[in-house]
Design a protein around this motif. Structure first.
Motif, mmCIF file in Angstrom:
data_model
loop_
_atom_site.group_PDB
_atom_site.id
_atom_site.type_symbol
_atom_site.label_atom_id
_atom_site.label_comp_id
_atom_site.label_asym_id
_atom_site.label_seq_id
_atom_site.Cartn_x
_atom_site.Cartn_y
_atom_site.Cartn_z
ATOM 1 N N ILE A 10 1.241 -1.037 0.318
ATOM 2 C CA ILE A 10 -0.232 -0.029 0.167
ATOM 3 C C ILE A 10 1.329 1.198 -0.012
ATOM 4 O O ILE A 10 1.554 1.880 0.644
ATOM 5 C CB ILE A 10 -1.034 0.001 1.180
ATOM 6 C CG1 ILE A 10 -1.514 -1.164 1.833
ATOM 7 C CG2 ILE A 10 -1.413 1.614 1.425
ATOM 8 C CD1 ILE A 10 -2.248 -1.582 2.470
ATOM 9 N N ALA A 11 0.759 2.183 -0.983
ATOM 10 C CA ALA A 11 1.792 2.708 -1.524
ATOM 11 C C ALA A 11 0.950 4.443 -0.806
ATOM 12 O O ALA A 11 -0.308 4.341 -0.982
ATOM 13 C CB ALA A 11 2.335 3.916 -3.024
ATOM 14 N N GLY A 12 1.590 5.461 0.504
ATOM 15 C CA GLY A 12 0.597 6.388 0.204
ATOM 16 C C GLY A 12 1.583 7.522 1.591
ATOM 17 O O GLY A 12 2.702 7.823 0.703
ATOM 18 N N THR A 13 0.490 7.489 2.443
ATOM 19 C CA THR A 13 1.588 8.837 3.643
ATOM 20 C C THR A 13 1.985 7.490 4.851
ATOM 21 O O THR A 13 2.343 8.332 5.471
ATOM 22 C CB THR A 13 0.649 9.858 4.178
ATOM 23 O OG1 THR A 13 -0.611 9.470 3.929
ATOM 24 C CG2 THR A 13 0.225 10.302 2.506
ATOM 25 N N ALA A 14 1.128 6.164 4.904
ATOM 26 C CA ALA A 14 1.536 5.557 6.209
ATOM 27 C C ALA A 14 2.675 4.440 5.395
ATOM 28 O O ALA A 14 2.571 3.354 4.534
ATOM 29 C CB ALA A 14 -0.008 5.466 6.640
ATOM 30 N N GLY A 15 3.183 4.187 6.604
ATOM 31 C CA GLY A 15 4.163 2.783 6.660
ATOM 32 C C GLY A 15 5.501 2.857 7.652
ATOM 33 O O GLY A 15 6.204 3.915 7.084
ATOM 34 N N PRO A 16 5.796 1.753 7.045
ATOM 35 C CA PRO A 16 7.862 1.817 7.611
ATOM 36 C C PRO A 16 8.388 2.551 6.449
ATOM 37 O O PRO A 16 10.060 3.016 6.879
ATOM 38 C CB PRO A 16 7.828 0.614 8.553
ATOM 39 C CG PRO A 16 7.015 -0.307 7.731
ATOM 40 C CD PRO A 16 5.406 0.030 7.360
ATOM 41 N N TRP A 17 8.341 1.818 5.613
ATOM 42 C CA TRP A 17 8.702 1.982 4.652
ATOM 43 C C TRP A 17 8.806 3.500 3.699
ATOM 44 O O TRP A 17 7.680 3.476 2.970
ATOM 45 C CB TRP A 17 9.794 0.990 3.134
ATOM 46 C CG TRP A 17 9.765 -0.499 3.876
ATOM 47 C CD1 TRP A 17 8.609 -1.114 4.319
ATOM 48 C CD2 TRP A 17 10.984 -1.222 3.899
ATOM 49 N NE1 TRP A 17 9.448 -2.522 4.852
ATOM 50 C CE2 TRP A 17 10.220 -2.508 4.458
ATOM 51 C CE3 TRP A 17 12.284 -0.431 3.634
ATOM 52 C CZ2 TRP A 17 10.975 -3.131 4.524
ATOM 53 C CZ3 TRP A 17 13.215 -1.195 4.110
ATOM 54 C CH2 TRP A 17 12.885 -2.756 4.198
ATOM 55 N N ARG A 18 10.121 4.635 3.714
ATOM 56 C CA ARG A 18 10.053 5.798 2.965
ATOM 57 C C ARG A 18 10.522 4.881 1.304
ATOM 58 O O ARG A 18 11.439 4.372 1.089
ATOM 59 C CB ARG A 18 10.947 6.255 3.319
ATOM 60 C CG ARG A 18 10.263 7.491 3.130
ATOM 61 C CD ARG A 18 12.058 8.873 3.763
ATOM 62 N NE ARG A 18 13.201 8.242 2.724
ATOM 63 C CZ ARG A 18 14.840 9.152 3.319
ATOM 64 N NH1 ARG A 18 14.663 9.388 4.170
ATOM 65 N NH2 ARG A 18 15.385 8.844 2.538
ATOM 66 N N ILE A 19 9.521 5.455 0.347
ATOM 67 C CA ILE A 19 10.079 5.372 -0.935
ATOM 68 C C ILE A 19 10.883 6.543 -1.210
ATOM 69 O O ILE A 19 11.153 7.379 -1.089
ATOM 70 C CB ILE A 19 8.552 5.375 -2.069
ATOM 71 C CG1 ILE A 19 7.727 4.389 -1.083
ATOM 72 C CG2 ILE A 19 9.109 5.432 -2.919
ATOM 73 C CD1 ILE A 19 6.145 4.538 -1.512
ATOM 74 N N ASP A 20 12.276 6.349 -1.748
ATOM 75 C CA ASP A 20 12.952 6.836 -2.372
ATOM 76 C C ASP A 20 12.495 7.143 -3.613
ATOM 77 O O ASP A 20 13.536 8.028 -4.409
ATOM 78 C CB ASP A 20 14.645 6.242 -2.003
ATOM 79 C CG ASP A 20 14.919 5.727 -1.120
ATOM 80 O OD1 ASP A 20 14.388 6.966 -0.219
ATOM 81 O OD2 ASP A 20 16.084 5.003 -0.219
#
Ligand code: HEM
Length: 183
Positions: A10-20
């Protein structure tokens, strides 16, 4: 072999992984987002997400006994504290690939492309999980997920470029390369 596990990316504003970064390797890209969350098993929340990809773990299709044993001897699980880099690489293969028989696909995958032999050279540094998505009707056939330590990043790049040069990749008609980081 554990039972199939349904996984939502799930891509968005939450979650432990930062998308580089998100790079389109072949075909259409995916929209950029800040964070990635991975939900295992449970139904995914849909509100507020930029995109959601779902796939399921499964039994192996191509791996022979000696290869299963070689992989089992060295491969690491996901979630190692040192593995703060990750790659999510969704892939779709052509109709020509899916029209092949199982033995023809195996020949391209391993005898011609050495997918497992190449991959094995980068274990145990890289941990991986393959998700099948074709049967779920999504835009990709596979969601591949990899975790590695920052020090293994150059080796990971080397492996990906070797695999993309193989005959197997002539059957890839959509590939997006998403790189992530966590602390
Ligand atoms: C499938 C190993 C890296 C993409 C497989 C399979 C194995 C494997 C054993 C076959 C599973 C089966 O029998 O069904 C490895 C190892 C790697 C590695 C040890 C090293 C870390 C990669 C990378 C990518 C990738 C970097 C993408 C850039 C795929 C895809 C499949 C697959 C799309 C499914 C192929 C199909 O069923 O048509 N891998 N792999 N692999 N791998 Fe890799």
């Amino acid at each position: 072999m554990p039972p199939p596990l349904l996984v939502h990316f799930i891509a968005g504003t939450a979650g432990p992984w930062r998308i580089d970064r998100i790079d389109a390797v072949t075909g259409e890209s995916l929209a950029l987002a800040d964070r990635l969350a991975i939900e295992e098993g449970a139904a995914a929340p849909v509100s507020g997400s930029t995109w959601i990809l779902r796939g399921t773990t499964s039994n192996t299709r191509y791996t022979q006994r000696a290869e299963v044993d070689a992989l089992s001897a060295v491969q690491q699980g996901l979630g190692r504290p040192l593995a703060t880099r990750a790659a999510l690489i969704p892939i779709r293969k052509t109709e020509a690939w899916w029209a092949l028989a199982q033995d023809e696909r195996r020949a391209i995958f391993e005898e011609q492309s050495r997918h497992i032999a190449i991959g094995l050279q980068y274990l145990p540094g890289v941990a991986r999980r393959l998700h099948h998505a074709r049967e779920l009707g999504g835009p990709f056939d596979f969601l591949t997920w990899f975790e590695y330590a920052p020090g293994d990043a150059p080796a990971f790049e080397d492996m990906v470029s070797r695999l993309r040069d193989t005959p197997e990749w002539r059957y890839v008609d959509r590939e997006v390369d998403i790189r992530l980081e966590r602390w």
